[in-house]
Each structure stands twice: as C-alpha cells, then as structure tokens.
Design a protein around this motif. Structure first.
Motif, PDB file in Angstrom:
ATOM      1  N   THR A  61      49.569  39.075  38.511  1.00 35.01           N
ATOM      2  CA  THR A  61      48.752  38.066  37.674  1.00 35.01           C
ATOM      3  C   THR A  61      49.424  36.725  38.305  1.00 35.01           C
ATOM      4  OG1 THR A  61      50.590  37.913  35.799  1.00 35.01           O
ATOM      5  CG2 THR A  61      48.704  39.345  35.346  1.00 35.01           C
ATOM      6  N   LEU A  62      48.442  35.945  38.279  1.00 36.46           N
ATOM      7  CA  LEU A  62      48.749  34.434  38.652  1.00 36.46           C
ATOM      8  C   LEU A  62      48.309  33.587  37.244  1.00 36.46           C
ATOM      9  CD1 LEU A  62      47.588  34.071  42.328  1.00 36.46           C
ATOM     10  CD2 LEU A  62      49.891  33.444  41.545  1.00 36.46           C
ATOM     11  N   THR A  63      49.322  33.052  36.505  1.00 36.79           N
ATOM     12  CA  THR A  63      48.836  32.222  35.578  1.00 36.79           C
ATOM     13  C   THR A  63      49.282  31.022  35.459  1.00 36.79           C
ATOM     14  OG1 THR A  63      49.246  34.586  34.139  1.00 36.79           O
ATOM     15  CG2 THR A  63      49.162  32.543  32.869  1.00 36.79           C
ATOM     16  N   ARG A  64      48.234  30.024  35.152  1.00 39.24           N
ATOM     17  CA  ARG A  64      48.423  28.810  35.324  1.00 39.24           C
ATOM     18  C   ARG A  64      47.293  28.035  34.833  1.00 39.24           C
ATOM     19  NH1 ARG A  64      49.239  27.591  41.669  1.00 39.24           N
ATOM     20  NH2 ARG A  64      49.290  25.521  41.082  1.00 39.24           N
ATOM     21  N   PRO A  65      47.637  26.763  33.982  1.00 34.28           N
ATOM     22  CA  PRO A  65      46.358  26.429  33.381  1.00 34.28           C
ATOM     23  C   PRO A  65      45.222  26.058  34.399  1.00 34.28           C
ATOM     24  CG  PRO A  65      48.371  24.987  32.959  1.00 34.28           C
ATOM     25  CD  PRO A  65      48.613  26.090  33.848  1.00 34.28           C
ATOM     26  N   ALA A 152      28.065  46.081  44.155  1.00 37.92           N
ATOM     27  CA  ALA A 152      28.698  46.804  42.995  1.00 37.92           C
ATOM     28  C   ALA A 152      27.643  48.009  42.632  1.00 37.92           C
ATOM     29  CB  ALA A 152      28.688  45.926  41.670  1.00 37.92           C
ATOM     30  N   ALA A 153      26.359  47.893  43.231  1.00 34.17           N
ATOM     31  CA  ALA A 153      25.450  48.894  42.808  1.00 34.17           C
ATOM     32  C   ALA A 153      25.697  49.992  43.497  1.00 34.17           C
ATOM     33  CB  ALA A 153      24.257  48.613  43.088  1.00 34.17           C
ATOM     34  N   SER A 154      26.664  49.887  44.598  1.00 31.83           N
ATOM     35  CA  SER A 154      27.038  51.072  45.523  1.00 31.83           C
ATOM     36  C   SER A 154      28.148  52.109  45.418  1.00 31.83           C
ATOM     37  CB  SER A 154      27.354  50.592  46.918  1.00 31.83           C
ATOM     38  OG  SER A 154      25.966  49.668  47.458  1.00 31.83           O
ATOM     39  N   PHE A 155      28.687  51.460  44.144  1.00 35.87           N
ATOM     40  CA  PHE A 155      29.929  52.123  43.829  1.00 35.87           C
ATOM     41  C   PHE A 155      30.259  52.426  42.618  1.00 35.87           C
ATOM     42  CE2 PHE A 155      30.828  50.246  47.982  1.00 35.87           C
ATOM     43  CZ  PHE A 155      31.556  50.895  48.565  1.00 35.87           C
ATOM     44  N   ARG A 156      30.643  53.702  41.939  1.00 31.82           N
ATOM     45  CA  ARG A 156      30.764  53.814  40.673  1.00 31.82           C
ATOM     46  C   ARG A 156      31.851  53.080  40.095  1.00 31.82           C
ATOM     47  NH1 ARG A 156      28.176  57.361  38.070  1.00 31.82           N
ATOM     48  NH2 ARG A 156      26.395  58.479  38.749  1.00 31.82           N
ATOM     49  N   PRO A 157      31.968  52.766  38.783  1.00 33.39           N
ATOM     50  CA  PRO A 157      33.167  52.197  38.159  1.00 33.39           C
ATOM     51  C   PRO A 157      34.212  53.160  38.219  1.00 33.39           C
ATOM     52  CG  PRO A 157      31.339  52.073  36.704  1.00 33.39           C
ATOM     53  CD  PRO A 157      30.977  52.602  37.825  1.00 33.39           C
ATOM     54  N   ALA A 158      35.625  52.826  38.635  1.00 35.56           N
ATOM     55  CA  ALA A 158      36.744  53.665  38.318  1.00 35.56           C
ATOM     56  C   ALA A 158      36.950  53.890  37.104  1.00 35.56           C
ATOM     57  CB  ALA A 158      38.025  53.025  38.989  1.00 35.56           C
ATOM     58  N   GLY A 159      37.342  55.045  36.715  1.00 36.23           N
ATOM     59  CA  GLY A 159      37.542  55.582  35.574  1.00 36.23           C
ATOM     60  C   GLY A 159      38.612  55.063  34.600  1.00 36.23           C
ATOM     61  N   ALA A 160      38.774  55.455  33.302  1.00 37.81           N
ATOM     62  CA  ALA A 160      40.041  54.968  32.716  1.00 37.81           C
ATOM     63  C   ALA A 160      40.971  55.957  32.702  1.00 37.81           C
ATOM     64  CB  ALA A 160      39.608  54.765  31.246  1.00 37.81           C
ATOM     65  N   GLY A 161      42.327  55.538  32.044  1.00 31.75           N
ATOM     66  CA  GLY A 161      43.464  56.539  32.086  1.00 31.75           C
ATOM     67  C   GLY A 161      44.581  56.132  33.152  1.00 31.75           C
ATOM     68  N   GLY A 162      44.351  54.993  33.568  1.00 25.33           N
ATOM     69  CA  GLY A 162      45.369  54.438  34.693  1.00 25.33           C
ATOM     70  C   GLY A 162      46.693  53.759  33.633  1.00 25.33           C
ATOM     71  N   THR A 163      47.746  53.546  34.373  1.00 22.10           N
ATOM     72  CA  THR A 163      48.812  53.041  33.584  1.00 22.10           C
ATOM     73  C   THR A 163      49.863  52.299  34.568  1.00 22.10           C
ATOM     74  OG1 THR A 163      50.277  55.063  34.067  1.00 22.10           O
ATOM     75  CG2 THR A 163      49.127  54.840  31.656  1.00 22.10           C
ATOM     76  N   ALA A 164      48.968  51.221  35.149  1.00 25.00           N
ATOM     77  CA  ALA A 164      49.727  50.701  36.334  1.00 25.00           C
ATOM     78  C   ALA A 164      50.365  49.652  35.667  1.00 25.00           C
ATOM     79  CB  ALA A 164      48.726  49.798  36.925  1.00 25.00           C
ATOM     80  N   PRO A 165      51.784  49.413  36.215  1.00 29.30           N
ATOM     81  CA  PRO A 165      52.734  48.218  35.996  1.00 29.30           C
ATOM     82  C   PRO A 165      52.142  46.896  35.982  1.00 29.30           C
ATOM     83  CG  PRO A 165      53.487  48.944  37.962  1.00 29.30           C
ATOM     84  CD  PRO A 165      52.279  49.898  37.360  1.00 29.30           C
ATOM     85  N   VAL A 166      52.243  45.637  35.302  1.00 28.92           N
ATOM     86  CA  VAL A 166      51.618  44.453  35.250  1.00 28.92           C
ATOM     87  C   VAL A 166      52.917  43.493  35.847  1.00 28.92           C
ATOM     88  CG1 VAL A 166      50.704  42.489  34.107  1.00 28.92           C
ATOM     89  CG2 VAL A 166      50.166  44.917  33.693  1.00 28.92           C
ATOM     90  N   GLU A 167      52.781  42.864  36.861  1.00 28.43           N
ATOM     91  CA  GLU A 167      53.834  42.001  37.417  1.00 28.43           C
ATOM     92  C   GLU A 167      53.036  40.383  37.434  1.00 28.43           C
ATOM     93  OE1 GLU A 167      55.460  43.326  41.093  1.00 28.43           O
ATOM     94  OE2 GLU A 167      55.371  45.353  40.259  1.00 28.43           O
ATOM     95  N   ALA A 168      54.062  39.531  36.809  1.00 27.79           N
ATOM     96  CA  ALA A 168      53.584  38.201  37.093  1.00 27.79           C
ATOM     97  C   ALA A 168      53.977  37.777  38.210  1.00 27.79           C
ATOM     98  CB  ALA A 168      54.137  37.158  35.860  1.00 27.79           C
TER      99      ALA A 168
END
Lengths: 314, 250
Positions: A61-65, A152-168
């Motif tokens: 993440t890149l968090t700034r106003p 977008a129309a050429s690829f199916r959306p990735a499914g749910a069930g991931g548990t990736a870490p979030v780093e700022a």
C-alpha cells in the motif's frame, strides 16, 4: 519476491473486479503469484479485499492524502519507483489503467502492451488492433520491464480464499500538484449491476428511439437482474449517459448473456461484446449486421418483444 | 496562449474494411484510403475553436511518419491549422518514440496546450498523449469530452468508466480527445487551395536524436476468431425456451 506487480483499481472502498482479472493474467505469466499495489488516501478496506484474492503473494500500500483521487500524474511516479524491482507491471484496460499505465511506462523508458488479451509466452502477448479486426502478436525484448494493460473481458477474475500479507510502503516519492480532481459525476447513478461485472447485460441502440423509451429496457433489466448498456448511436443521440456505452471506444464486456435490442451491430459495437457467452439480438431489420454474430436472433419490434418477454417471465 | 500543438496521425480510413495480409506481416494498405485519425481530427477542431474564441493565436499541426503524411497535414491546414511540421521516417513509430519526438517539437515551440486523439484507430494503443505528458512532466487529461480554458488553467471533463470526471490542470498540459468533444468541420474547396500556401516544415526523425529502439516488437498479424452466426427463432416463446434451457433465465 513476486515478479509481477498488479496496480489495483478501486473507488476508495472496494476493489474493482478488473484487478482480480489482472491477477488471473499475472498467474499465466508467473504461477508464483503477483504483488498487488494499492494507492489511496486510506487503503485498508481495499487492501483487505486484494489480500483475499487467490494468486496474490503480497499486497503493498501507498497511503497518502495526495492519493485520494486516481490522478495519473500523481500515481505514475510512485508506481515507477516501486516497479523497478519487477519484471512486469500490469494494470486493467479500463479508463483508469488506460490513463495511468502509459505514463508509468514512459517514466520507466519502456513501451506498453495495450489491451493484452492473451499470454503466449513469458514475453509474447496477443492484443487486438483495428477495433478488433485483427489480432497482433507482440514480443517485448529481454531486459525491458513489461508494462501492459489487461483486457478484462479476456480473463476470468481470480477466486477468493487468498491470505496475502499487507505491507505499507514508504511514501517519499515527490508528486506534482499541477493536476487537481474536481468531481466525478456518475451518469446513470443506478443500483443495477455494473456493466463490466454483470452476468446479464441488456443493451439498447438507436432503435430504442428516445431516453423515455429506455425505461422499457430498465424494466426488463430489473426483472432479470441485468446491467444496462447502449450502443454509441444511443449515447450520441443523448438517450443515455456515456458510461453506458458498450464497444471499442466504450466498455468491452463479457457477460454470460448479452441481449441487444434495436442495435444494428456496427463493428465497433461488436468489438465490445464478442467475448460474451451468449449474444441474443432483437431487431426489426432482418438484414441487421448484429444477426451475423448473434447466437440467437429474433426479427421483431422491441416495443412488442420486451412487453411480451416481461409477461412470459412473470 | 500563444500556440496549440495538435498531433495528426495518418491512418487507414475508418470506413475501410481491414484485411490481414495472408503472410501475417501486417494489414493490407495498398491502394487503401488514408485519413487523419478521427480522434486527432476532433483534437484539431477543438484547437481551431479555441483560436477562434481568441484564446490562442496559432495552431500548429504535427505528424510523424512517411512523406505521405503531408496529405493529412495539408488537410489539417485546410481545416484551419496555421502551419504544419512533419517528422519524417519510413519506420514504424512506437508510441514512446512518437512521444519523444513530439517532446522535441514541444520544447522548441513551447505551446500552452497539446491536443491529440485518445487513440489511433489503427494500432489502438492509447498511449502517446500520456507518454508525452510524462516525459514533459506536465499534466494530462485524457478522454476529454469538454474543455474550458481559464487563464493558466484548463477544466477538462473526461469520459471515464464510472461517468464523467472533471479535472483542473495547470497549463501547459496534454489533453487527449474523446468522440463527443465536438464534430469536426468539413473542409471547403477554397480552403484546400489556401492550404497549399501555408508553411509545412519537414524534419527527419533521425535529426531529432530520439532513442528509437524497438520496445514492443510486432511479430505477426492474424484475423480475429469470428463468432459464427447462430440460429434464428421466430417468436418470444422460443427465445425464452432457449434462455431457460441454457440456465440463463429462470
């Protein structure tokens, strides 16, 4: 570290589904998974959604106003700074990605593969040109970062069930102040399913005749849970706002069912729907070009067909 | 402002049915009608209207490509551009190379605004304006459907997926045009005659010292996979039956 970086598209609250489709595309390039980069004034909710996608290694993440609005001139230098560690930087081929990604590519001194529709090899990709009338296979030479917008129309959306870490990430990249977001006016402002993610899309063309007549399409759409689109002719005529336009210069969509009412089938419109599961066309004119690509066609007057459909569907 | 630069790309006319060469090396262009990219024509129209409102003094049309691009530049001059610059090259020009070449012209001319189409209808890349803005380190407003100038700023309404987005940008800036910005004027015969006398400068791309190394190589062209014609039904009952059978409606 992942080799593919996906730039997330979001509205501040939710991840746009185009991002999940980019993650799918990334998996074809590198099965080890992709890192997803979220830029925003508050990335918490969006990052959590991205982390839950399958095939995501890390969420950054890149968090700034300054990141409150998705301004290409503000986002691009920040992305370019993060991108240096990656072999691939993917964004969606939506107006967000089309605006942003070339600016990133130019800062990196590389080209861009626009509207990537197929991965043939690690550096070889297919993309539509001439409004979809030809398909070009391109290759990015070794040693260059691959920047691409993903169709977008050429690829199916990735499914749910991931548990990736979030780093700022640290937010020290200087950004310009020469570009300011003023407002976003959402055209249709409806609660109907979003055109680009709807399972069913009902669409009207010039044959609908007026803004008022579009009410009939809305009625059908609400009955069957569909999103509503339009041809360029209907938008140009002022029947509906621009964000409903389907086609080469509007939205390229791939619903399971596409129902075209009073749409003649100009090539630029067909480009926008050719990945649809089933195309149904209803038109008064038996010679309409749309019948050449429709899976199911019915020659008839939409002002009779839609009420009859509504009656049969109960 | 003093001047506006408008970029005009020479493309296969939008009415031409595109055919891929059987050997896959490109599309057939022999004897095919060529025109100004329609989005660029809208950009030129907008520049002319700005000049006609007294908000700019000069409109300079720029093209990159073979000598034949002079035809499109002459058309641009006939529409009303004051002068033209052709950056000549026989090679294919990638968007990044185009942006780098345009930057050279921008540095020389110091325009208050650069206007160009959001994409060319041949390669559909939708990149050059954004890349030029990045290299120039100036604002970009893409997919414009409305453009208002006020002193040193432009307010641009953009057609985006969610609706209409309004940006305010400092000038100079790059603005790329969408279809609904305006309707370009028709060229009149006397204007075509007058355009022949307007200045058209030619520069070799090689003389601009632009890095033109290939970054995205075109390998082969193919016909798209066409959808095949399906079946016709004769009434709504049959239509509903098909959709229910496929589980698409309940």
């Amino acid at each position: 570290m992942a080799r593919v970086l996906v730039i997330a598209e979001h509205d501040g609250t939710h991840l746009n589904q185009s991002t999940a489709r980019c993650v799918s595309c990334a998996a074809q390039i590198d099965p080890a998974g992709a890192d997803v980069l979220v830029l925003g004034a508050d990335c918490t909710a969006v990052a959590a959604e991205a982390a839950a996608l399958q095939g995501v290694a890390r969420v950054l993440t890149l968090t700034r106003p300054e990141n409150a609005a998705a301004l290409a001139a503000v986002f691009a230098p920040q992305i370019a700074a993060v991108a240096s560690g990656y072999g691939y930087v993917l964004g969606p081929s939506t107006t967000f990605g089309k605006d942003l990604m070339p600016r990133v590519a130019a800062l990196l001194g590389v080209g861009q593969v626009s509207d990537l529709m197929g991965v043939d090899g690690p550096r070889s990709f297919r993309r539509p040109i001439y409004a979809g009338n030809a398909v070009l296979t391109v290759e990015v030479p070794e040693g260059l970062t691959v920047v691409a917008t993903v169709r977008a129309a050429s690829f199916r959306p990735a499914g749910a069930g991931g548990t990736a870490p979030v780093e700022a990430l640290a937010t020290s990249t200087p950004v310009p102040a020469h570009t300011r977001f003023v407002e976003l006016r959402t055209g249709s402002g409806s609660t109907r399913p979003d055109l680009q993610t709807a399972r069913i899309v009902v669409s009207g063309g010039r044959g609908v005749g007026s803004e008022a007549n579009f009410a009939l399409l809305y009625q059908l759409a609400d009955r069957i849970g569909a999103g509503v689109g339009a041809s360029r002719a209907a938008v140009d005529a002022g029947f509906v706002p621009n964000d409903m336009q389907v086609g080469q210069t509007g939205k390229i969509i791939a619903p399971e069912l596409y129902m075209a009412f009073g749409i003649s089938g100009a090539i630029q419109h067909l480009t926008g729907i050719k990945d649809a599961g089933l195309i149904v066309a209803i038109n008064k004119d038996p010679e309409a070009a749309i019948f050449q690509v429709a899976d199911v066609g019915l020659v008839g007057d939409l002002f009779q067909v839609i009420p009859e459909l509504l009656k049969k569907l109960g | 402002m003093e001047k506006i630069i408008v970029c005009l790309k020479r493309v296969v006319d939008y009415n031409v049915r595109i055919r891929v060469r059987p050997d896959g090396t490109g599309v057939m262009t022999d004897g095919v009608k060529m025109s100004i990219n329609p989005f660029d024509e809208i950009a030129l129209e907008e520049a002319l209207r700005i000049r006609e409102r007294g908000q700019a003094k000069e409109v300079v049309a720029v093209s990159i490509g073979p000598a034949d691009c002079q035809q499109q530049l002459r058309t641009g001059l006939a529409m009303g551009a004051d002068r033209a610059v052709l950056i000549e090259t026989a090679d294919d020009v990638e968007p990044l190379v185009a942006a780098r070449a345009l930057l050279r012209i921008v540095e020389r001319e110091q325009p208050g605004l650069v206007l160009l189409g959001k994409q060319a209808i041949d390669d559909d890349n939708n990149q050059t304006g954004q890349m030029l803005a990045a290299l120039w380190n100036r604002p970009q407003a893409t997919f414009a459907s409305r453009l208002e100038l006020d002193g040193g700023r432009a307010t641009v309404t953009r057609e985006v997926d969610a609706g209409l987005e309004v940006l305010s940008v400092d000038l100079p800036a790059v603005v790329t045009t969408d279809l609904r910005l305006n309707e370009p004027r028709y060229v009149k015969l006397p204007d075509i005659m007058k355009a022949k006398k307007k200045p058209l400068e030619t520069l070799a791309l090689a003389s601009l010292a632009v890095d033109a190394a290939v970054r995205v190589r075109s390998l082969r062209y193919a016909e798209p996979v066409e959808r095949t014609k399906g079946t016709m039904v004769t009434d709504v009952d049959a239509l509903v039956a098909v959709l229910r059978d496929k589980g698409l409606l309940n």
